[in-house]
Design an enzyme around this catalytic site. Structure first.
Site, PDB file in Angstrom:
ATOM      1  N   ASP A 134      -1.964  11.353  -4.331  1.00 45.76           N
ATOM      2  CA  ASP A 134      -0.712  12.009  -3.749  1.00 45.76           C
ATOM      3  C   ASP A 134      -1.163  13.513  -3.261  1.00 45.76           C
ATOM      4  O   ASP A 134      -2.192  14.074  -3.799  1.00 45.76           O
ATOM      5  CB  ASP A 134       0.182  12.140  -4.926  1.00 45.76           C
ATOM      6  CG  ASP A 134       0.939  10.904  -4.952  1.00 45.76           C
ATOM      7  OD1 ASP A 134       1.585  10.515  -4.067  1.00 45.76           O
ATOM      8  OD2 ASP A 134       0.970  10.456  -6.069  1.00 45.76           O
ATOM      9  N   ASN A 152       3.887   1.840   2.135  1.00 45.27           N
ATOM     10  CA  ASN A 152       3.569   2.779   3.262  1.00 45.27           C
ATOM     11  C   ASN A 152       3.651   2.360   4.800  1.00 45.27           C
ATOM     12  O   ASN A 152       3.410   3.177   5.448  1.00 45.27           O
ATOM     13  CB  ASN A 152       2.075   3.066   2.899  1.00 45.27           C
ATOM     14  CG  ASN A 152       1.814   3.989   1.477  1.00 45.27           C
ATOM     15  OD1 ASN A 152       0.859   4.071   0.932  1.00 45.27           O
ATOM     16  ND2 ASN A 152       2.701   4.833   1.359  1.00 45.27           N
TER      17      ASN A 152
HETATM   18  C1  FPP Z   1      -1.029  10.032  -0.268  1.00 43.96           C
HETATM   19  O1  FPP Z   1      -0.531  11.488   0.271  1.00 43.96           O
HETATM   20  C2  FPP Z   1      -1.883   9.216   0.272  1.00 43.96           C
HETATM   21  C3  FPP Z   1      -1.691   8.145   1.025  1.00 43.96           C
HETATM   22  C4  FPP Z   1      -0.467   7.400   1.494  1.00 43.96           C
HETATM   23  C5  FPP Z   1      -3.019   7.240   1.074  1.00 43.96           C
HETATM   24  C6  FPP Z   1      -3.956   7.738   2.043  1.00 43.96           C
HETATM   25  C7  FPP Z   1      -5.155   8.104   1.265  1.00 43.96           C
HETATM   26  C8  FPP Z   1      -6.180   8.809   1.908  1.00 43.96           C
HETATM   27  C9  FPP Z   1      -6.352   8.716   3.401  1.00 43.96           C
HETATM   28  C10 FPP Z   1      -7.305   9.214   1.110  1.00 43.96           C
HETATM   29  C11 FPP Z   1      -8.399   8.501   1.388  1.00 43.96           C
HETATM   30  C12 FPP Z   1      -8.613   7.143   0.896  1.00 43.96           C
HETATM   31  C13 FPP Z   1      -9.190   6.159   1.287  1.00 43.96           C
HETATM   32  C14 FPP Z   1      -9.385   4.798   0.619  1.00 43.96           C
HETATM   33  C15 FPP Z   1      -9.584   5.909   2.708  1.00 43.96           C
HETATM   34  P1  FPP Z   1       0.814  11.712   0.918  1.00 43.96           P
HETATM   35  O2  FPP Z   1       0.637  11.360   2.190  1.00 43.96           O
HETATM   36  O3  FPP Z   1       1.868  10.784  -0.068  1.00 43.96           O
HETATM   37  O4  FPP Z   1       1.089  13.069   0.669  1.00 43.96           O
HETATM   38  P2  FPP Z   1       2.313  13.834   0.192  1.00 43.96           P
HETATM   39  O5  FPP Z   1       2.767  13.190  -0.884  1.00 43.96           O
HETATM   40  O6  FPP Z   1       1.982  15.206   0.262  1.00 43.96           O
HETATM   41  O7  FPP Z   1       3.430  13.617   1.384  1.00 43.96           O
END
Ligand code: FPP
Length: 211
Positions: A2, A50
């Site tokens: 997160d 997501n």
């Molecule tokens: C959460 O941050 C992360 C994600 C929804 C997933 C994406 C993860 C990555 C791109 C990291 C790399 C990993 C891989 C496996 C390629 P958020 O968008 O929820 O951030 P926020 O909570 O601040 O809105």
């Protein structure tokens, strides 16, 4: 993982820049985890929930997964084996696009000989979907539904129970992640967003189980 979005916003950057940094940080953290003799590292890369994010953000995150699964030379050098868990590609509600499927298959194949840490990426993953799938598989096989048969039909049945669950960016709650496997796990909560989850943070999380 997160907090990619919040990390970016604080810097006046688009959310996608936060995800890019998040992917870089994951690659760096895999290196650290290997030096700490972690046997299994499982990350929540993209959830069944997501997909409702804006199209450009989803496309960007998918590209980052393709990039991560493409880091085969690096993973082989570290003796890391790639695993994936999520809705099976042939199931009616699966959403993983073909090019990500191919990257996943290739990474699993090209790292299959590695005997060190297992890095499992959860993509198009939801714990509830996993449990429904497991129960359905058991039923189709004519098995009695039991803790043992559910465990045997999880997406990656040989994953051991979780020792420590990490939740970044000040989220003090459990999400739809490995609900079956986290029974008894220690939980490490940190205010740091994922892009700032570094070696010292990993050591603090590991200290919960390595006293
Ligand atoms: C959460 O941050 C992360 C994600 C929804 C997933 C994406 C993860 C990555 C791109 C990291 C790399 C990993 C891989 C496996 C390629 P958020 O968008 O929820 O951030 P926020 O909570 O601040 O809105």
């Amino acid at each position: 993982m997160d907090g990619n979005g919040r990390w970016a916003r604080r810097r006046g950057l688009p959310r996608t820049a936060g995800h890019t940094e998040g992917e870089e940080n994951l690659a760096a953290l895999v290196r650290v985890a290997v030096t700490r003799d972690v046997g299994w590292l499982t990350v929540f890369g993209f959830s069944t929930e997501n997909w409702v994010r804006p199209r450009t953000e989803v496309r960007h995150i998918l590209g980052l997964h393709k990039k991560l699964f493409g880091r085969v030379a690096e993973l082989n050098e570290l003796n890391v084996r790639i695993e994936w868990m999520g809705r099976p590609f042939d199931s009616p509600d699966a959403r993983t696009p073909k090019y990500v499927q191919q990257a996943i298959r290739k990474a699993i194949h090209d790292t299959r000989q590695n005997t060190g840490m297992v890095l499992t990426v959860a993509f198009d993953y939801g714990s509830r979907a996993e449990l429904v799938h497991a129960a359905d598989q058991a039923r189709r096989a004519g098995e009695t539904i039991s803790e043992q048969t559910i465990s045997q039909h999880l997406y990656v049945p040989d994953l051991p129970p979780v020792d420590v669950l990490v939740r970044t960016s000040g989220e003090l709650r459990i999400s739809n992640f490995m609900l079956w496997q986290i029974v008894g796990a220690r939980v490490y909560f940190t205010d740091r967003p994922w892009p700032e989850f570094d070696a010292a943070e990993l050591d603090r999380a590991l200290a919960l189980v390595r006293r």
